[in-house]
Design a protein around this motif. Sequence first.
Motif, PDB file in Angstrom:
ATOM      1  N   TRP A 114       0.824  -1.210   0.000  1.00  0.00           N
ATOM      2  CA  TRP A 114       0.000   0.000   0.000  1.00  0.00           C
ATOM      3  C   TRP A 114       0.859   1.261   0.000  1.00  0.00           C
ATOM      4  O   TRP A 114       0.566   2.226  -0.711  1.00  0.00           O
ATOM      5  N   TYR A 118       0.994   2.608  -3.978  1.00  0.00           N
ATOM      6  CA  TYR A 118      -0.138   3.503  -4.222  1.00  0.00           C
ATOM      7  C   TYR A 118      -0.040   4.824  -3.473  1.00  0.00           C
ATOM      8  O   TYR A 118      -0.123   5.892  -4.070  1.00  0.00           O
ATOM      9  N   PHE A 134       0.278  -0.949 -15.445  1.00  0.00           N
ATOM     10  CA  PHE A 134      -0.986  -0.952 -14.718  1.00  0.00           C
ATOM     11  C   PHE A 134      -1.386   0.480 -14.401  1.00  0.00           C
ATOM     12  O   PHE A 134      -0.565   1.281 -13.931  1.00  0.00           O
ATOM     13  N   ARG A 137      -6.146   2.939 -11.198  1.00  0.00           N
ATOM     14  CA  ARG A 137      -7.357   2.241 -10.772  1.00  0.00           C
ATOM     15  C   ARG A 137      -7.128   0.735 -10.700  1.00  0.00           C
ATOM     16  O   ARG A 137      -7.629   0.072  -9.791  1.00  0.00           O
ATOM     17  N   GLU A 138      -6.377   0.201 -11.637  1.00  0.00           N
ATOM     18  CA  GLU A 138      -6.060  -1.224 -11.580  1.00  0.00           C
ATOM     19  C   GLU A 138      -5.198  -1.545 -10.373  1.00  0.00           C
ATOM     20  O   GLU A 138      -5.395  -2.575  -9.711  1.00  0.00           O
ATOM     21  N   THR A 139      -4.256  -0.657 -10.059  1.00  0.00           N
ATOM     22  CA  THR A 139      -3.414  -0.863  -8.880  1.00  0.00           C
ATOM     23  C   THR A 139      -4.236  -0.820  -7.605  1.00  0.00           C
ATOM     24  O   THR A 139      -4.087  -1.675  -6.718  1.00  0.00           O
ATOM     25  N   GLY A 141      -7.510  -1.331  -7.269  1.00  0.00           N
ATOM     26  CA  GLY A 141      -8.390  -2.493  -7.215  1.00  0.00           C
ATOM     27  C   GLY A 141      -7.651  -3.752  -6.801  1.00  0.00           C
ATOM     28  O   GLY A 141      -8.160  -4.550  -6.000  1.00  0.00           O
ATOM     29  N   ALA A 142      -6.441  -3.935  -7.324  1.00  0.00           N
ATOM     30  CA  ALA A 142      -5.658  -5.114  -6.957  1.00  0.00           C
ATOM     31  C   ALA A 142      -5.278  -5.083  -5.479  1.00  0.00           C
ATOM     32  O   ALA A 142      -5.321  -6.121  -4.801  1.00  0.00           O
ATOM     33  N   LEU A 143      -4.925  -3.908  -4.956  1.00  0.00           N
ATOM     34  CA  LEU A 143      -4.574  -3.802  -3.541  1.00  0.00           C
ATOM     35  C   LEU A 143      -5.781  -4.062  -2.648  1.00  0.00           C
ATOM     36  O   LEU A 143      -5.652  -4.710  -1.596  1.00  0.00           O
ATOM     37  N   VAL A 145      -8.466  -5.922  -3.389  1.00  0.00           N
ATOM     38  CA  VAL A 145      -8.762  -7.353  -3.453  1.00  0.00           C
ATOM     39  C   VAL A 145      -7.745  -8.153  -2.639  1.00  0.00           C
ATOM     40  O   VAL A 145      -8.111  -9.092  -1.900  1.00  0.00           O
ATOM     41  N   LEU A 146      -6.481  -7.780  -2.727  1.00  0.00           N
ATOM     42  CA  LEU A 146      -5.443  -8.476  -1.967  1.00  0.00           C
ATOM     43  C   LEU A 146      -5.650  -8.306  -0.468  1.00  0.00           C
ATOM     44  O   LEU A 146      -5.482  -9.256   0.310  1.00  0.00           O
TER      45      LEU A 146
END
Length: 218
Positions: A114, A118, A134, A137-139, A141-143, A145-146
């Motif tokens: 994090w 980001y 990436f 927004r993709e970064t 979203g991935a964080l 979800v993780l």
Amino acid sequence: MATPGTIPMTSSQSPAGNGTQSQPPIATPAFRAFISRLTSSIRLGLSRRRPWYELIDRTAMARPDNLTDAYSRIRKNLSYFKVNYITLLAVVLAFSLLSNPFSLLVLLGLLAAWVFLYLFRPSDQPLVIFGRTFSDRETLGALVVLTVFVVFLTSVGSLLISALLIGVAIVCIHGAFRVPEDLFLDDQEPTNSGFLSFLGGAASSAAAAAAPAVASRV
């Protein structure tokens, strides 16, 4: 034509080339300000804790008469020993994580992801992993979800919940058996002071430090 005694300027020595320098992976001043604000808030909160001998005074321990008496004691002791209780919860949580190094490493890795991917990553530097770029927004979203996966779907989440439940149980048992009649309950600090203010101060500091980077990504 170059005059005698002068060296022709190449493209690698041009002023434009000097202006393009790689920036650090994180906003160092903002990160340092966040760490400084966090440590000062923790020190301020710990300085306002009650003496530990009051917490473990055996002469002030007595069995509550009923559930109403126990609830009243817990409420008063929480108001008086809030810094000590939060410190106790932190110790229980830290002990649980230290007894399970894998969970501790997973949480530290999640926090580092994090912070470095980001919050404090310059917005003009896209994230590139294995040759793929990436978006922000993709970064994010991935964080997210993780984080959900680690906290709720792995043994790390069960460890954290178990440690918090154990800490809360210890606090409630102590609060129910500690007689608060000898405590100076009328001499209370303002609601926004004490160790709890560190949480708000740290959160506001993190938001202020990460605001420029986040706002530029929206």
